[in-house]
Motif scaffolding. Structure first.
Motif, PDB file in Angstrom:
ATOM      1  N   ARG A  33       0.993  -1.109   0.087  1.00 38.19           N
ATOM      2  CA  ARG A  33       0.019  -0.072   0.020  1.00 38.19           C
ATOM      3  C   ARG A  33       0.802   1.259   0.028  1.00 38.19           C
ATOM      4  NH1 ARG A  33      -4.459  -2.356   3.979  1.00 38.19           N
ATOM      5  NH2 ARG A  33      -5.824  -3.304   2.497  1.00 38.19           N
ATOM      6  N   ARG A  34       2.161   1.398   0.650  1.00 33.29           N
ATOM      7  CA  ARG A  34       2.948   2.481   0.706  1.00 33.29           C
ATOM      8  C   ARG A  34       3.476   2.412  -0.741  1.00 33.29           C
ATOM      9  NH1 ARG A  34       4.330   0.586   5.957  1.00 33.29           N
ATOM     10  NH2 ARG A  34       6.169  -0.433   5.035  1.00 33.29           N
ATOM     11  N   VAL A  35       3.979   1.496  -1.208  1.00 35.73           N
ATOM     12  CA  VAL A  35       4.379   1.718  -2.681  1.00 35.73           C
ATOM     13  C   VAL A  35       3.561   1.907  -3.873  1.00 35.73           C
ATOM     14  CG1 VAL A  35       5.767   0.464  -4.210  1.00 35.73           C
ATOM     15  CG2 VAL A  35       6.332   0.254  -1.953  1.00 35.73           C
ATOM     16  N   TYR A  36       2.161   1.421  -3.462  1.00 33.34           N
ATOM     17  CA  TYR A  36       1.150   1.551  -4.445  1.00 33.34           C
ATOM     18  C   TYR A  36       0.980   2.931  -5.338  1.00 33.34           C
ATOM     19  CZ  TYR A  36      -3.251   1.395  -6.719  1.00 33.34           C
ATOM     20  OH  TYR A  36      -4.277   1.331  -7.896  1.00 33.34           O
ATOM     21  N   PRO A  37       1.054   4.084  -4.718  1.00 34.79           N
ATOM     22  CA  PRO A  37       1.017   5.373  -5.386  1.00 34.79           C
ATOM     23  C   PRO A  37       1.980   5.269  -6.816  1.00 34.79           C
ATOM     24  CG  PRO A  37       0.675   5.819  -3.038  1.00 34.79           C
ATOM     25  CD  PRO A  37       1.392   4.390  -3.359  1.00 34.79           C
ATOM     26  N   ARG A  38       3.337   4.988  -6.226  1.00 31.68           N
ATOM     27  CA  ARG A  38       4.461   4.880  -7.570  1.00 31.68           C
ATOM     28  C   ARG A  38       3.983   3.936  -8.306  1.00 31.68           C
ATOM     29  NH1 ARG A  38       9.300   4.060  -4.758  1.00 31.68           N
ATOM     30  NH2 ARG A  38      10.152   3.743  -6.704  1.00 31.68           N
ATOM     31  N   HIS A  39       3.328   2.502  -8.276  1.00 34.74           N
ATOM     32  CA  HIS A  39       3.000   1.818  -9.185  1.00 34.74           C
ATOM     33  C   HIS A  39       1.867   2.037  -9.792  1.00 34.74           C
ATOM     34  CE1 HIS A  39       1.186  -2.095 -10.051  1.00 34.74           C
ATOM     35  NE2 HIS A  39       0.369  -2.001  -9.688  1.00 34.74           N
ATOM     36  N   ARG A  40       1.082   2.863  -9.134  1.00 34.98           N
ATOM     37  CA  ARG A  40      -0.367   3.432  -9.999  1.00 34.98           C
ATOM     38  C   ARG A  40       0.269   4.202 -10.959  1.00 34.98           C
ATOM     39  NH1 ARG A  40      -5.846   3.649  -9.493  1.00 34.98           N
ATOM     40  NH2 ARG A  40      -6.480   4.963 -11.349  1.00 34.98           N
ATOM     41  N   ALA A  41       1.142   5.360 -10.525  1.00 40.44           N
ATOM     42  CA  ALA A  41       1.626   6.275 -11.703  1.00 40.44           C
ATOM     43  C   ALA A  41       2.071   5.658 -12.610  1.00 40.44           C
ATOM     44  CB  ALA A  41       2.504   7.171 -10.818  1.00 40.44           C
ATOM     45  N   ASP A  42       3.034   4.726 -12.663  1.00 39.26           N
ATOM     46  CA  ASP A  42       3.479   3.914 -13.586  1.00 39.26           C
ATOM     47  C   ASP A  42       2.675   3.163 -14.518  1.00 39.26           C
ATOM     48  OD1 ASP A  42       6.020   4.667 -12.885  1.00 39.26           O
ATOM     49  OD2 ASP A  42       6.814   2.818 -12.142  1.00 39.26           O
TER      50      ASP A  42
END
Length: 123
Positions: A33-42
């Protein structure tokens, strides 16, 4: 005037996609969940570029979980949060790059299958 016969449906179209299945340990869901925003942007960037067709989690129930808001939502899935997902790409190179460059993998939050070629019939 006699009725004309109904039109035959168009034959299915064959398409080729490239699938990456990936998973993480259920205990790692907070890190994911913490890494998710960067994953979602990619993934949003890959989708806008036309390389990513669709992506999403696979769950154990019929209750949908929106990862964007899951940390603020209590659902039946809280007992068994999603720990698997698939990403479907339009070309192999984009799928291979995803496995190497996405933050879920660079931060060692998730592991993935090799890229799989999917020959699909679209009706």
């Amino acid at each position: 005037m006699p009725d004309s016969p109904p039109e035959a449906p168009a034959p299915p179209r064959r398409s080729v996609y490239f699938v990456v299945e990936y998973e993480w340990e259920p205990a790692a869901v907070e890190v994911v969940r913490r890494v998710y925003p960067r994953h979602r942007a990619d993934t949003d960037r890959l989708g806008a570029a036309g390389q990513l067709w669709m992506i999403g989690t696979l769950s154990h129930s019929d209750v949908a979980v929106d990862v964007d808001t899951a940390e603020n939502t209590r659902t039946a899935e809280d007992a068994h949060p999603p720990a698997r997902a698939i990403a479907v790409f339009r070309d192999r190179l984009a799928a291979e790059r995803f496995r190497v460059e996405d933050p879920l993998f660079t931060r060692h939050c998730a592991t993935s299958s090799p890229v799989q070629r999917w020959s699909a019939l679209e009706h």
